[in-house]
Design a protein around this motif. Structure first.
Motif, mmCIF file in Angstrom:
data_model
loop_
_atom_site.group_PDB
_atom_site.id
_atom_site.type_symbol
_atom_site.label_atom_id
_atom_site.label_comp_id
_atom_site.label_asym_id
_atom_site.label_seq_id
_atom_site.Cartn_x
_atom_site.Cartn_y
_atom_site.Cartn_z
ATOM 1 N N ILE A 169 -52.686 -17.102 27.609
ATOM 2 C CA ILE A 169 -51.648 -17.996 28.097
ATOM 3 C C ILE A 169 -52.058 -19.434 27.814
ATOM 4 C CG2 ILE A 169 -50.313 -18.745 30.104
ATOM 5 C CD1 ILE A 169 -50.919 -16.047 31.378
ATOM 6 N N ASN A 170 -51.221 -20.123 27.052
ATOM 7 C CA ASN A 170 -51.467 -21.533 26.708
ATOM 8 C C ASN A 170 -52.846 -21.771 26.088
ATOM 9 O OD1 ASN A 170 -48.937 -22.290 27.753
ATOM 10 N ND2 ASN A 170 -49.770 -22.479 29.815
ATOM 11 N N GLY A 171 -53.365 -20.745 25.426
ATOM 12 C CA GLY A 171 -54.645 -20.892 24.743
ATOM 13 C C GLY A 171 -55.834 -21.019 25.674
ATOM 14 N N ILE A 172 -55.626 -20.774 26.979
ATOM 15 C CA ILE A 172 -56.720 -20.955 27.944
ATOM 16 C C ILE A 172 -56.981 -19.667 28.728
ATOM 17 C CG2 ILE A 172 -57.529 -22.270 29.955
ATOM 18 C CD1 ILE A 172 -55.752 -24.579 28.997
ATOM 19 N N LEU A 173 -56.022 -19.256 29.541
ATOM 20 C CA LEU A 173 -56.185 -18.067 30.367
ATOM 21 C C LEU A 173 -55.927 -16.813 29.549
ATOM 22 C CD1 LEU A 173 -54.272 -19.264 33.569
ATOM 23 C CD2 LEU A 173 -56.737 -19.271 33.194
ATOM 24 N N SER A 174 -56.655 -15.753 29.832
ATOM 25 C CA SER A 174 -56.448 -14.510 29.106
ATOM 26 C C SER A 174 -56.536 -13.330 30.061
ATOM 27 C CB SER A 174 -57.467 -14.360 27.975
ATOM 28 O OG SER A 174 -58.785 -14.303 28.500
ATOM 29 N N PHE A 175 -55.881 -12.237 29.702
ATOM 30 C CA PHE A 175 -55.970 -11.018 30.493
ATOM 31 C C PHE A 175 -55.789 -9.812 29.578
ATOM 32 C CE2 PHE A 175 -51.639 -12.643 30.756
ATOM 33 C CZ PHE A 175 -50.872 -11.555 30.390
ATOM 34 N N HIS A 176 -56.418 -8.719 29.969
ATOM 35 C CA HIS A 176 -56.344 -7.486 29.194
ATOM 36 C C HIS A 176 -55.057 -6.732 29.518
ATOM 37 C CE1 HIS A 176 -60.608 -8.444 28.857
ATOM 38 N NE2 HIS A 176 -60.683 -7.595 27.849
ATOM 39 N N ILE A 177 -54.500 -6.108 28.500
ATOM 40 C CA ILE A 177 -53.313 -5.278 28.703
ATOM 41 C C ILE A 177 -53.542 -3.907 28.072
ATOM 42 C CG2 ILE A 177 -51.723 -7.253 28.669
ATOM 43 C CD1 ILE A 177 -50.910 -5.586 25.844
ATOM 44 N N ILE A 178 -52.830 -2.934 28.600
ATOM 45 C CA ILE A 178 -52.770 -1.603 28.017
ATOM 46 C C ILE A 178 -51.316 -1.346 27.681
ATOM 47 C CG2 ILE A 178 -52.933 0.865 28.568
ATOM 48 C CD1 ILE A 178 -55.383 0.257 30.233
ATOM 49 N N PHE A 179 -51.044 -0.788 26.507
ATOM 50 C CA PHE A 179 -49.645 -0.542 26.158
ATOM 51 C C PHE A 179 -49.380 0.908 25.792
ATOM 52 C CE2 PHE A 179 -51.592 -2.128 22.195
ATOM 53 C CZ PHE A 179 -51.162 -1.209 21.242
ATOM 54 N N GLN A 180 -48.129 1.282 25.987
ATOM 55 C CA GLN A 180 -47.666 2.614 25.617
ATOM 56 C C GLN A 180 -46.405 2.474 24.784
ATOM 57 O OE1 GLN A 180 -46.900 5.351 28.843
ATOM 58 N NE2 GLN A 180 -46.381 7.041 27.498
ATOM 59 N N CYS A 181 -46.265 3.300 23.742
ATOM 60 C CA CYS A 181 -45.105 3.250 22.842
ATOM 61 C C CYS A 181 -44.354 4.582 22.886
ATOM 62 C CB CYS A 181 -45.547 3.001 21.397
ATOM 63 S SG CYS A 181 -46.729 1.658 21.196
ATOM 64 N N LYS A 182 -43.043 4.506 23.028
ATOM 65 C CA LYS A 182 -42.217 5.719 22.964
ATOM 66 C C LYS A 182 -41.114 5.495 21.944
ATOM 67 C CE LYS A 182 -42.708 8.199 27.343
ATOM 68 N NZ LYS A 182 -43.137 9.456 26.728
ATOM 69 N N ARG A 183 -41.159 6.261 20.857
ATOM 70 C CA ARG A 183 -40.177 6.109 19.783
ATOM 71 C C ARG A 183 -39.140 7.232 19.900
ATOM 72 N NH1 ARG A 183 -39.451 8.481 14.916
ATOM 73 N NH2 ARG A 183 -41.228 9.799 15.436
ATOM 74 N N TYR A 184 -38.114 6.976 20.709
ATOM 75 C CA TYR A 184 -37.013 7.922 20.774
ATOM 76 C C TYR A 184 -35.789 7.234 21.360
ATOM 77 C CZ TYR A 184 -38.080 8.632 25.779
ATOM 78 O OH TYR A 184 -38.302 8.464 27.120
ATOM 79 N N LYS A 185 -34.653 7.919 21.318
ATOM 80 C CA LYS A 185 -33.390 7.291 21.703
ATOM 81 C C LYS A 185 -32.946 7.687 23.105
ATOM 82 C CE LYS A 185 -29.020 5.988 19.540
ATOM 83 N NZ LYS A 185 -28.076 6.238 18.439
ATOM 84 N N GLY A 186 -33.889 8.092 23.939
ATOM 85 C CA GLY A 186 -33.527 8.494 25.285
ATOM 86 C C GLY A 186 -33.778 7.397 26.296
ATOM 87 N N LYS A 187 -33.746 7.781 27.562
ATOM 88 C CA LYS A 187 -33.996 6.848 28.646
ATOM 89 C C LYS A 187 -35.370 7.119 29.247
ATOM 90 C CE LYS A 187 -29.411 5.535 30.357
ATOM 91 N NZ LYS A 187 -29.717 4.118 30.517
ATOM 92 N N VAL A 188 -36.125 6.073 29.443
ATOM 93 C CA VAL A 188 -37.427 6.185 30.082
ATOM 94 C C VAL A 188 -37.212 6.052 31.584
ATOM 95 C CG1 VAL A 188 -39.711 5.159 30.299
ATOM 96 C CG2 VAL A 188 -38.575 5.210 28.062
ATOM 97 N N GLY A 189 -37.722 7.008 32.340
ATOM 98 C CA GLY A 189 -37.479 7.028 33.773
ATOM 99 C C GLY A 189 -38.640 6.525 34.612
ATOM 100 N N ALA A 190 -38.443 6.560 35.931
ATOM 101 C CA ALA A 190 -39.452 6.070 36.876
ATOM 102 C C ALA A 190 -40.741 6.896 36.806
ATOM 103 C CB ALA A 190 -38.881 6.097 38.287
ATOM 104 N N LYS A 191 -40.620 8.204 36.525
ATOM 105 C CA LYS A 191 -41.806 9.053 36.433
ATOM 106 C C LYS A 191 -42.731 8.579 35.314
ATOM 107 C CE LYS A 191 -43.339 13.857 35.908
ATOM 108 N NZ LYS A 191 -44.333 13.518 34.876
ATOM 109 N N ASP A 192 -42.128 8.141 34.193
ATOM 110 C CA ASP A 192 -42.929 7.622 33.080
ATOM 111 C C ASP A 192 -43.713 6.390 33.517
ATOM 112 O OD1 ASP A 192 -42.049 9.320 30.701
ATOM 113 O OD2 ASP A 192 -40.134 8.649 31.481
#
Length: 268
Positions: A169-192
């Motif tokens: 953030i603004n070249g100063i603060l940083s934080f780690h993230i984890i990401f998930q990718c879903k390649r489909y045409k459905g709806k992602v629900g609360a369980k996901d």
């Protein structure tokens, strides 16, 4: 309400939503506020618009916002924030908009054009990219947006975690993230969301969920539930907007328009 009313029905409620939001709001904020005002049932909100990635409600609300903009009642910024124009004095509930059929047709064409390129790009991603290739595309997007140390893991049995990275953030603060990718045409629900958050425990306080589909309202609510690690969401619509913004496999061509200033010649 068992079926969708005419689109004009949402004019007043969109203005009311913007008013209650303090005069401005994003697409999702406006949509959610209108849903709350009208208490729209889930069966209506889940109806899809033709063979697109949008729900009928999302499509109609996009049309309403564009119509109000063309009537010079609201405006939007490059960041996608809509606002009531400062020169407008709108009094609810007596506010009425003059319905212009020609303007409505023009707005229909604008929305259709916007919808077509997005659907075409989403179809290209779905047909041409394997799950691994889609993960690499997300990796490229995150790098282009300034993330560092972006790695695609994609290990099976890893709770759906597809990659990690560091956001700054603004070249100063940083934080780690984890990401998930879903390649489909459905709806992602609360369980996901709950499953993904479970995989995040002990690794990071920030998650990013990217899909070519859409998120249910319950999923959106779960992603930012009080007392739980936040999960940021990128749906198919936002994904293709980012690809367009970054010029990744998307080109925008503008037609040159020449205007003659006759007054300039008169005063020469």
């Amino acid at each position: 309400m068992k079926s969708f009313p005419k689109r004009e029905y949402f004019f007043n409620y969109t203005i009311q939503a913007l008013t209650e939001l303090g005069g401005s709001g994003s697409n999702n904020e406006i949509n959610n506020k209108v849903i709350d005002i009208l208490q729209l049932p889930e069966e209506l909100l889940n109806q899809m618009h033709k063979n697109t990635n949008q729900t009928e409600f999302e499509y109609q609300m996009a049309w309403v916002r564009t119509m109000l903009k063309n009537q010079d009642l609201i405006e939007n910024s490059k960041r996608g924030v809509w606002a009531i124009k400062t020169n407008q004095e709108i009094t609810l509930p007596k506010f009425k908009i003059q319905f212009d059929k020609n303007l409505a047709k023009k707005v229909d064409e604008e929305i259709t054009d916007d919808e077509e390129w997005k659907e075409k790009l989403l179809n290209v991603i779905s047909k041409n990219l394997s799950p691994n290739a889609f993960e690499r595309l997300v990796q490229r997007i995150l790098r282009e947006k300034g993330f560092s140390q972006v790695e695609v893991t994609g290990r099976t049995g890893d709770g759906g975690i597809d990659g990690v990275g560091i956001a700054k953030i603004n070249g100063i603060l940083s934080f780690h993230i984890i990401f998930q990718c879903k390649r489909y045409k459905g709806k992602v629900g609360a369980k996901d969301m709950r499953d993904f958050r479970g995989a995040m425990v002990g690794r990071t306080d920030k998650g990013l969920f990217i899909t070519t589909g859409t998120f249910t309202r319950d999923a959106i609510a779960e992603s930012s539930r009080d007392g739980a690690p936040v999960i940021d969401l990128i749906d198919g619509d936002l994904l293709v907007e980012k690809l367009k913004e970054l010029g990744l496999g998307v080109s925008v061509h503008f037609k040159e328009e020449v205007t003659i200033d006759e007054e300039w010649y008169k005063n020469f």
